[in-house]
Design an enzyme around this catalytic site. Structure first.
Site: not given
Ligand code: GLY
Length: 369
Positions: A122, A267, A144, A238, A253, A249
């Site tokens: 966890r 990328h 992220k 976010e 993408h 992006h």
């Molecule tokens: N790569 C975009 C972010 O970390 O939000």
């Protein structure tokens, strides 16, 4: 002394330390976070071949023992199989809640290992030691983590902040020119999204830093990471401003999907072309003057980067298909595409208010040139 950017998230604050030679000094930086002198390192075979011994030596000088798991290099590693392998290996190594896992590699390793650390027991702590420019300025900072799904990239994951990031700018010297410039696409993005002075600085210093000027490299990484830290502090998960980091992006993408996430387009290359297209779209919509997209394209070209759709080898699908691929992007909210547009260099904003026709016409013209 390394440059330090502090990411001030309440209860999850950490340093990003930036400079040449941090890998050799990794033990001294990591030791204060350890409860016992042992870490588990996950890397890829390419990075390990170049830098693992240096890292192990750097840890050993502080009396830290390292065990390692080496995964294949490449995007395919960001998937369920290697995640399962990593988590089971960490359990076999008897990594406990108080231990530290080290992600040693580019964005693929950082995202995968961060996610493994997020789900192991966890959540265990992890240190990012990013070895690509892209990972140093973007993916290692901000928490992220995740893997790709057959339905799209980065669709499975968690927010899990690292305990420390060590960005050793000396390792950038082992990148191919192409990989370095792909990472530079993300550096340019920071200037374009929120700091016109930084973009101007890049226009002057970009060629020197691409040629290896260490002071310029450290400064570019520091300013990029500082901007990312500021944004992540405002909006960790976010809900709003963090989406600014996705400048370029949505187009990028779609281009990556159209080229099968292959070697045809990296990328960061997609992001650079995507930034140029986002600026073009902004100018067409009357949000900024035509001078802005021209300046973006001029800088990318001066850096010998992919700038236009014609710089992508092989055929591309038509504009309508590319627009459809944008609809698969994870930045779609209630079916509405979210774009990052701009009022000028360094003045990006998030909007859901973009007519599909305007996007289509930008793509049609871009495909013609
Ligand atoms: N790569 C975009 C972010 O970390 O939000």
């Amino acid at each position: 002394m390394p440059e330090i950017v502090h990411v001030s998230l309440p209860g999850r604050a950490y340093d990003v330390r930036i400079g040449p030679g941090l890998i050799a000094d990794a033990g001294r930086h990591i030791a204060p976070f350890l409860r016992r002198p042992k870490v588990a390192v996950i890397s890829d075979k390419t990075v390990a071949g170049l830098h693992l011994q240096a890292l192990k030596d750097g840890l050993a000088t502080a009396g830290i023992e390292a065990t390692e798991l080496l995964l294949p290099a490449g995007e395919a590693t960001k998937s369920w199989g290697p995640l399962e392998q990593s988590v089971e290996w960490l359990l076999d190594q008897k990594i406990e809640r108080g231990d530290i896992v080290v992600a040693f590699g580019g964005g693929v390793i950082g995202d995968l290992v961060g996610f493994a650390a997020a789900v192991l027991r966890r959540g265990v702590r992890f240190v990012q030691i990013p070895t690509s420019l892209l990972a140093q300025v973007d993916s290692s900072v901000g928490g992220k983590t995740g893997i790709n799904a057959p339905q799209g990239k980065n669709l499975i994951g968690a927010f899990h902040q690292p305990t420390l990031v060590l960005a050793d700018t000396a390792v950038l010297g082992t990148l191919t020119a192409r990989d370095f410039l792909a990472g530079y696409g993300e550096v340019v993005k920071y200037g374009l999204l929120g700091d016109a002075d930084f973009f101007e600085w890049l226009e002057v210093n970009g060629p020197a830093l691409a040629a290896g000027d260490m002071e310029a490299r450290v400064e570019a990484v520091r300013r990029s990471v500082q901007m990312k830290a500021d944004i992540v502090e405002r909006d960790e998960t976010e809900q709003g401003d963090r989406a600014l980091l996705n400048l370029g992006h949505t187009f990028g993408h779609a281009l990556e999907a159209a080229t099968g996430y292959s070697d045809r387009l990296l990328h960061g290359e997609g992001v650079a072309i995507g930034c140029a297209l986002a600026y073009e779209l902004s100018a067409r919509m009357g949000l900024c003057s035509q001078e802005s997209p021209s300046r973006v394209r001029a800088h990318l070209k001066a850096m010998r980067m992919k700038t236009d759709l014609s710089d992508i080898p092989g055929d591309l699908p038509d504009a309508a298909t590319l627009l459809g691929l944008m609809g698969q992007d994870k930045k779609v909210v209630q079916g509405q595409l979210r774009f990052i547009l701009t009022r000028g260099i360094g003045e990006a904003f998030v909007t859901g208010d973009v007519p599909g026709d305007a996007v289509l016409s930008v793509l049609e013209d871009a495909l013609r040139t």
